[in-house]
Design a protein around this motif. Sequence first.
Motif, PDB file in Angstrom:
ATOM      1  N   VAL A 105      33.126  16.668  24.847  1.00 46.43           N
ATOM      2  CA  VAL A 105      33.448  17.790  25.855  1.00 46.43           C
ATOM      3  C   VAL A 105      34.153  18.872  25.065  1.00 46.43           C
ATOM      4  CG1 VAL A 105      34.109  18.774  27.470  1.00 46.43           C
ATOM      5  CG2 VAL A 105      33.556  17.081  28.208  1.00 46.43           C
ATOM      6  N   LEU A 106      33.542  20.649  25.516  1.00 47.89           N
ATOM      7  CA  LEU A 106      34.738  21.543  24.072  1.00 47.89           C
ATOM      8  C   LEU A 106      35.430  21.527  24.869  1.00 47.89           C
ATOM      9  CD1 LEU A 106      31.228  23.326  22.521  1.00 47.89           C
ATOM     10  CD2 LEU A 106      32.528  21.585  21.596  1.00 47.89           C
ATOM     11  N   VAL A 107      36.784  22.416  24.584  1.00 50.58           N
ATOM     12  CA  VAL A 107      38.135  22.800  25.566  1.00 50.58           C
ATOM     13  C   VAL A 107      39.072  23.399  24.504  1.00 50.58           C
ATOM     14  CG1 VAL A 107      38.691  20.244  25.393  1.00 50.58           C
ATOM     15  CG2 VAL A 107      39.256  22.728  27.091  1.00 50.58           C
ATOM     16  N   SER A 108      39.315  24.477  24.425  1.00 47.20           N
ATOM     17  CA  SER A 108      40.365  24.562  24.400  1.00 47.20           C
ATOM     18  C   SER A 108      41.933  24.314  24.149  1.00 47.20           C
ATOM     19  CB  SER A 108      40.220  26.780  23.913  1.00 47.20           C
ATOM     20  OG  SER A 108      41.561  27.108  23.429  1.00 47.20           O
ATOM     21  N   ALA A 109      42.326  24.037  24.005  1.00 50.86           N
ATOM     22  CA  ALA A 109      44.228  23.390  23.189  1.00 50.86           C
ATOM     23  C   ALA A 109      44.366  25.089  24.135  1.00 50.86           C
ATOM     24  CB  ALA A 109      44.863  23.124  22.293  1.00 50.86           C
ATOM     25  N   ALA A 110      44.062  26.053  23.781  1.00 49.62           N
ATOM     26  CA  ALA A 110      45.118  27.531  24.153  1.00 49.62           C
ATOM     27  C   ALA A 110      44.402  27.894  25.155  1.00 49.62           C
ATOM     28  CB  ALA A 110      44.717  28.252  22.923  1.00 49.62           C
ATOM     29  N   ASP A 111      43.545  27.040  26.565  1.00 49.45           N
ATOM     30  CA  ASP A 111      43.213  27.762  27.958  1.00 49.45           C
ATOM     31  C   ASP A 111      44.832  26.624  28.122  1.00 49.45           C
ATOM     32  OD1 ASP A 111      41.684  28.155  29.843  1.00 49.45           O
ATOM     33  OD2 ASP A 111      39.966  27.621  29.166  1.00 49.45           O
ATOM     34  N   TYR A 112      44.655  27.462  30.355  1.00 47.57           N
ATOM     35  CA  TYR A 112      45.660  26.679  30.803  1.00 47.57           C
ATOM     36  C   TYR A 112      45.603  24.806  30.389  1.00 47.57           C
ATOM     37  CZ  TYR A 112      48.003  26.208  34.944  1.00 47.57           C
ATOM     38  OH  TYR A 112      49.115  26.111  35.963  1.00 47.57           O
ATOM     39  N   PRO A 113      46.487  24.281  30.731  1.00 45.30           N
ATOM     40  CA  PRO A 113      47.081  22.659  30.469  1.00 45.30           C
ATOM     41  C   PRO A 113      45.905  22.056  31.283  1.00 45.30           C
ATOM     42  CG  PRO A 113      48.879  24.545  30.380  1.00 45.30           C
ATOM     43  CD  PRO A 113      48.278  25.073  30.934  1.00 45.30           C
ATOM     44  N   VAL A 159      35.876  25.873  29.822  1.00 44.52           N
ATOM     45  CA  VAL A 159      36.665  26.854  29.954  1.00 44.52           C
ATOM     46  C   VAL A 159      37.118  27.895  31.092  1.00 44.52           C
ATOM     47  CG1 VAL A 159      34.279  28.649  30.681  1.00 44.52           C
ATOM     48  CG2 VAL A 159      36.269  29.075  28.663  1.00 44.52           C
ATOM     49  N   SER A 160      37.874  28.324  31.203  1.00 43.13           N
ATOM     50  CA  SER A 160      38.919  29.371  32.470  1.00 43.13           C
ATOM     51  C   SER A 160      37.793  31.064  32.412  1.00 43.13           C
ATOM     52  CB  SER A 160      39.891  29.283  32.054  1.00 43.13           C
ATOM     53  OG  SER A 160      41.553  28.108  32.397  1.00 43.13           O
ATOM     54  N   ALA A 161      37.571  31.098  33.441  1.00 41.02           N
ATOM     55  CA  ALA A 161      36.823  32.479  33.674  1.00 41.02           C
ATOM     56  C   ALA A 161      37.483  33.503  32.959  1.00 41.02           C
ATOM     57  CB  ALA A 161      36.141  32.255  34.963  1.00 41.02           C
ATOM     58  N   VAL A 162      39.201  33.577  33.353  1.00 42.25           N
ATOM     59  CA  VAL A 162      40.265  34.109  32.854  1.00 42.25           C
ATOM     60  C   VAL A 162      41.233  33.773  32.463  1.00 42.25           C
ATOM     61  CG1 VAL A 162      41.550  36.186  33.682  1.00 42.25           C
ATOM     62  CG2 VAL A 162      39.269  36.196  35.212  1.00 42.25           C
ATOM     63  N   ASP A 163      40.946  33.991  31.420  1.00 45.46           N
ATOM     64  CA  ASP A 163      42.753  33.368  30.776  1.00 45.46           C
ATOM     65  C   ASP A 163      43.831  33.849  31.138  1.00 45.46           C
ATOM     66  OD1 ASP A 163      43.435  31.768  28.283  1.00 45.46           O
ATOM     67  OD2 ASP A 163      45.019  32.944  28.096  1.00 45.46           O
ATOM     68  N   ALA A 164      44.370  33.060  31.662  1.00 39.38           N
ATOM     69  CA  ALA A 164      46.046  33.022  32.576  1.00 39.38           C
ATOM     70  C   ALA A 164      46.895  33.510  31.040  1.00 39.38           C
ATOM     71  CB  ALA A 164      46.300  31.910  32.719  1.00 39.38           C
ATOM     72  N   ARG A 165      46.448  33.800  30.663  1.00 39.43           N
ATOM     73  CA  ARG A 165      48.238  34.274  29.035  1.00 39.43           C
ATOM     74  C   ARG A 165      47.511  35.515  29.026  1.00 39.43           C
ATOM     75  NH1 ARG A 165      50.354  29.580  25.374  1.00 39.43           N
ATOM     76  NH2 ARG A 165      47.847  29.500  24.563  1.00 39.43           N
ATOM     77  N   THR A 166      46.116  35.691  28.252  1.00 41.07           N
ATOM     78  CA  THR A 166      46.022  37.086  27.650  1.00 41.07           C
ATOM     79  C   THR A 166      44.861  37.701  28.296  1.00 41.07           C
ATOM     80  OG1 THR A 166      43.372  36.270  27.064  1.00 41.07           O
ATOM     81  CG2 THR A 166      45.633  35.366  25.499  1.00 41.07           C
ATOM     82  N   GLY A 167      44.383  36.825  29.577  1.00 35.52           N
ATOM     83  CA  GLY A 167      43.595  38.073  30.781  1.00 35.52           C
ATOM     84  C   GLY A 167      42.182  38.837  30.522  1.00 35.52           C
ATOM     85  N   HIS A 168      42.062  38.302  29.436  1.00 37.23           N
ATOM     86  CA  HIS A 168      40.361  37.901  28.610  1.00 37.23           C
ATOM     87  C   HIS A 168      39.623  37.201  30.494  1.00 37.23           C
ATOM     88  CE1 HIS A 168      37.090  36.108  25.635  1.00 37.23           C
ATOM     89  NE2 HIS A 168      37.193  37.797  25.516  1.00 37.23           N
ATOM     90  N   VAL A 169      38.906  38.588  30.015  1.00 38.54           N
ATOM     91  CA  VAL A 169      37.245  38.177  30.426  1.00 38.54           C
ATOM     92  C   VAL A 169      36.711  36.868  30.141  1.00 38.54           C
ATOM     93  CG1 VAL A 169      35.905  38.530  32.805  1.00 38.54           C
ATOM     94  CG2 VAL A 169      38.005  39.677  33.079  1.00 38.54           C
TER      95      VAL A 169
END
Length: 386
Positions: A105-113, A159-169
């Motif tokens: 499973v691909l997941v970013s460590a920078a995404d919401y915990p 993935v998050s649809a909107v990143d909680a730290r950057t606001g990126h969609v």
Amino acid sequence: MAALSGAPTAHTAITAYLAGFGEEPGYLDFARFGPLSRAVLAETAAQQEALTRARPGAYDRLQHGTARLAAAAAAVTGFRADQVVFQPSTTHGITQAVYGVTGPVLVSAADYPSLPIAVARAAELLQTVVPVPLPTSEGRVTPAGVREALTPSTAAVLVSAVDARTGHVADLDGIRQVIGDRLLIVDAVQALGAVDLPWTAADVVACGGQKWLRAGHGAAFLAVSDRAAERLTPALSGIGGSGGDALPWDEVPPVRRGADALQLAHADEAAAARLAAALEDLATAGAREVATLVSGQAARVIALADEFGLPVVSPRAALERAGLVVIEPLPERLTALTAALHNHGVSVTIRGGRVRVSPHAGTQEETLSMLRTALTAYSQAVRPVR
């Protein structure tokens, strides 16, 4: 052609939606928690009245919240109603999906915990999931980054649809094109109700009601495509995924098929109805129309930040941002900005040296005026003495 009698026009629908905001002036923190809408408050009051008085048949009549939620979520996301099930929170829904995956499973460590934690725990406990780091561009998940990390054995992308730290969609369509028929699992809690996205590009969508939907904690839904339902193992399926109160005793039944299997306990029907009311409100107003208003409010916050020389580190392009505006002042000026916002009654999230401002469609002029006043005070406080 004139509108049918009783059918709200687009104008009256959005006006009614905006009238449902009742938060105190100065509130600019919807990305953290959305104060309950009037539609949700009315639904809650009706539920409490029925449960308090317990007239004959009242409890049975309340057992329709999940069906109502499924229909409302389907109307907003494009999934079918039979592909939607209740969950207590977004994290519950994400965990249900991730624990059902077999393979990398691909997941970013920078995404919401919640996202990397779910993958890590599934790998540790079940040993059927393999976490694969997903590279990001300045903390943002992109189709290019996903393509770089893909292998023939990749089973899913989270993935998050909107990143909680950057606001990126996130570019859901772009990621879908890159991954082919692999599963795309999406956390939608920072997006649904603030930005209109192609939700059916995902195989799994999990969303709680406590933020932009303004439905409070304790209610979420999980939408699962037919492809995902076939591939996911219902590892956390309990009585909720086996038929609930309709089950015969003295035997262990088989797990239901499809999205229904991804449930542990009985659903909270009252919470489901509360979230259904919020989603119905959004569907009536129009998700795209609401998203346009949210984008306009975010643009006004960006303009204020620019006016007072505050660096905006969230996306500026309308197609790349949601309702989050992230400001990163000089470290030595963060305390002054924090104090100015607090002293002038402006509610935001301050974390990691950044200030996250999140207005909604119904944010009032008085609130934006309060923000301007706070920024004026900040500007005066940091102005060099000559």
